[in-house]
Design an enzyme around this catalytic site. Structure first.
Site, short mmCIF file in Angstrom:
data_model
loop_
_atom_site.label_atom_id
_atom_site.label_comp_id
_atom_site.label_asym_id
_atom_site.label_seq_id
_atom_site.Cartn_x
_atom_site.Cartn_y
_atom_site.Cartn_z
N LYS A 131 0.86 -1.18 0.00
CA LYS A 131 0.00 0.00 0.00
C LYS A 131 0.89 1.23 0.00
O LYS A 131 1.71 1.42 0.90
CB LYS A 131 -0.90 0.01 1.22
CG LYS A 131 -1.75 1.26 1.31
CD LYS A 131 -2.78 1.17 2.39
CE LYS A 131 -3.57 2.45 2.50
NZ LYS A 131 -4.62 2.34 3.53
N ARG A 184 -10.79 9.93 2.07
CA ARG A 184 -10.67 10.59 3.37
C ARG A 184 -11.82 11.58 3.58
O ARG A 184 -12.24 11.79 4.72
CB ARG A 184 -9.30 11.26 3.51
CG ARG A 184 -8.18 10.21 3.58
CD ARG A 184 -6.78 10.82 3.59
NE ARG A 184 -5.76 9.77 3.44
CZ ARG A 184 -4.47 10.00 3.18
NH1 ARG A 184 -4.05 11.25 3.05
NH2 ARG A 184 -3.62 9.00 3.06
N LYS A 208 1.15 10.05 5.43
CA LYS A 208 1.34 8.71 6.01
C LYS A 208 2.61 8.06 5.50
O LYS A 208 2.72 6.84 5.43
CB LYS A 208 0.09 7.86 5.69
CG LYS A 208 -1.21 8.47 6.22
CD LYS A 208 -2.41 7.53 6.08
CE LYS A 208 -3.66 8.17 6.69
NZ LYS A 208 -4.84 7.26 6.63
N GLU A 250 7.61 -6.72 1.04
CA GLU A 250 6.43 -6.58 1.92
C GLU A 250 5.49 -7.79 1.76
O GLU A 250 4.99 -8.34 2.73
CB GLU A 250 5.66 -5.29 1.59
CG GLU A 250 6.31 -4.01 2.06
CD GLU A 250 6.08 -3.74 3.55
OE1 GLU A 250 5.54 -4.62 4.25
OE2 GLU A 250 6.48 -2.67 4.01
N LYS A 307 -2.15 -1.55 -3.85
CA LYS A 307 -3.01 -0.36 -3.79
C LYS A 307 -2.17 0.89 -3.86
O LYS A 307 -1.19 0.96 -3.13
CB LYS A 307 -3.79 -0.44 -2.49
CG LYS A 307 -4.68 0.74 -2.22
CD LYS A 307 -5.31 0.57 -0.88
CE LYS A 307 -6.06 1.84 -0.56
NZ LYS A 307 -6.54 1.87 0.80
N SER A 331 -10.21 5.63 -4.44
CA SER A 331 -11.18 6.72 -4.59
C SER A 331 -10.76 7.75 -5.64
O SER A 331 -11.59 8.21 -6.42
CB SER A 331 -11.38 7.40 -3.24
OG SER A 331 -10.14 7.88 -2.73
N TYR A 347 -15.40 1.11 -6.25
CA TYR A 347 -16.64 1.77 -5.81
C TYR A 347 -17.72 1.65 -6.87
O TYR A 347 -18.90 1.87 -6.58
CB TYR A 347 -16.34 3.25 -5.49
CG TYR A 347 -15.33 3.37 -4.38
CD1 TYR A 347 -15.71 3.19 -3.05
CD2 TYR A 347 -13.97 3.58 -4.65
CE1 TYR A 347 -14.77 3.23 -2.03
CE2 TYR A 347 -13.03 3.64 -3.64
CZ TYR A 347 -13.43 3.46 -2.33
OH TYR A 347 -12.50 3.50 -1.33
C1 PBG Z 1 -7.18 3.69 5.64
C2 PBG Z 1 -7.58 3.40 4.25
C3 PBG Z 1 -7.43 4.29 3.19
C4 PBG Z 1 -7.97 3.68 2.08
C5 PBG Z 1 -8.45 2.43 2.48
N1 PBG Z 1 -8.18 2.26 3.84
C6 PBG Z 1 -6.93 5.68 3.14
C7 PBG Z 1 -5.61 5.99 3.65
O1 PBG Z 1 -4.73 5.13 3.76
O2 PBG Z 1 -5.42 7.16 3.98
C8 PBG Z 1 -8.02 4.36 0.73
C9 PBG Z 1 -9.02 3.89 -0.19
C10 PBG Z 1 -9.34 4.81 -1.30
O3 PBG Z 1 -8.74 5.90 -1.51
O4 PBG Z 1 -10.25 4.44 -2.03
N2 PBG Z 1 -6.62 2.71 6.39
#
Ligand code: PBG
Length: 337
Positions: A203, A213, A227, A243, A258, A284, A323
């Site tokens: 990720k 968010r 992050k 990983e 991701k 998203s 989505y």
């Molecule tokens: C948080 C989480 C995130 C997403 C899924 N779980 C956001 C982040 O890491 O800030 C993102 C999913 C998306 O953008 O569709 N643990």
């Protein structure tokens, strides 16, 4: 090879098999099916309310009564699993994210409601603290840093609460070191032998998570922070394979890459290197870009969506979070009938 060889033109004309729709169907290497899709859903407290997410056209936060109806519809369309993301009231957020461990929290109630109403739909729950922390980070903060080991202890408890509620797959999305092994051990200890772990192994610290968010209500908590001390640097590919190898060795049943479309190389490398199911997440921001262009009349949104999702499969993804899962499943079902 000379010009008249049977493996070159004109003996070989690759356009022949493309000339008719029926033949293109016969020779297609990959197909998209509703059972390839996992539907991520935002949930909220209340009754009979759908709250649209402005940055994700077509996506709303759902109250649990509506969630159950839509889960039933999704299953009827051939979708096999749903992934739950809570948007909770700011009053319930705290530095340690305590609400995540409350056995009757929104996610746990959603899990049991869906299990009761639609028992043959798989349920995936995110294991991470960002929906619950007042600072919006995925873990607890100590001396200005997200503290990995302390966070993992809490994540184990969060995973147990979800498993106890009936969750089929817990999905740690936090990127703390060692959490897969710790969560697996906790699940085994408590008798949840069949609860699966979908590890968000690769990720990345992406700029494509903004609309999520907004939807989950963590954007304002996180503010200008990022992050990058735990999510991966997008300049790295080999590190993703390290990983993934670690998470498999710690007991992951499936692994996730991701975001999606900008990371097809990682999906492909992961699928080639490891004999585990590799899932992909169309995040998203990817969804929002397609919808925004479509709303302007600049792209055919449905066609681009189908093209992107098929590309995930071609790269080697076994299942895809999107989505658009329900809308896409409808398109596929209509096309086949
Ligand atoms: C948080 C989480 C995130 C997403 C899924 N779980 C956001 C982040 O890491 O800030 C993102 C999913 C998306 O953008 O569709 N643990």
């Amino acid at each position: 090879m000379n010009h008249h060889s049977h493996t070159s033109y004109p003996a070989t004309r690759l356009r022949r098999t493309r000339m008719s729709a029926w033949c293109r169907e016969l020779v297609a290497e990959h197909r998209l099916h509703p059972s390839d899709l996992i539907w991520p859903v935002f949930i909220q407290e209340g009754k009979n309310t759908e709250t649209p997410v402005a940055s994700m056209p077509g996506v709303s936060r759902l109250t649990l009564d509506i969630l159950v109806q839509k889960a039933r519809e999704a299953r009827a369309l051939g979708i096999q699993a749903i992934a739950l993301f809570p948007a909770i009231d700011d009053k319930l957020k705290s530095p340690m994210g305590d609400e995540a461990l409350f056995e009757n929290n929104l996610v746990c109630r959603a899990i049991s409601d869906i299990k009761n109403a639609v028992p043959d739909l798989g349920i995936i729950a995110d294991v991470a603290l960002d929906p619950y922390t007042s600072h919006g980070q995925d873990g607890v903060v100590e001396n200005g840093q997200v503290a990995g080991d302390k966070t993992v202890e809490i994540l184990c408890k969060q995973a147990l609460v979800q498993a106890k509620a009936g969750c089929d797959i817990v999905a740690p999305s936090d990127m703390m070191d060692g959490r897969i092994g710790a969560i697996r051990a906790a699940l085994e200890r408590e008798g949840h032998h069949d609860t699966m772990i979908l590890a968000y192994s690769a990720k990345y610290a992406s700029n494509l998570y903004g609309p999520f968010r907004d939807a989950a209500g963590s954007a304002k908590n996180l503010g200008k922070a990022d992050k990058r001390t735990y999510q991966m640097d997008f300049r790295n590919g080999d590190e993703a394979l390290r990983e993934i190898a670690l998470d498999i060795s710690e007991g992951a049943d499936m692994v996730m890459v991701k975001p999606g479309i900008a990371y097809l190389d990682i999906i492909h490398r992961a699928a080639a290197a490891f004999p585990v199911p590799v899932f992909a997440y169309q995040v998203s921001g990817e969804y929002a870009m397609i919808k925004a262009a479509a709303a302007n009349g600049w792209l055919d949104g449905d066609a681009v969506m189908l093209e992107h999702l098929l590309a995930f499969k071609r790269a080697g993804a076994r299942a895809i979070f999107t989505y658009g899962a329900v809308d896409v499943a409808k398109i596929i079902v209509e096309r086949e009938t």
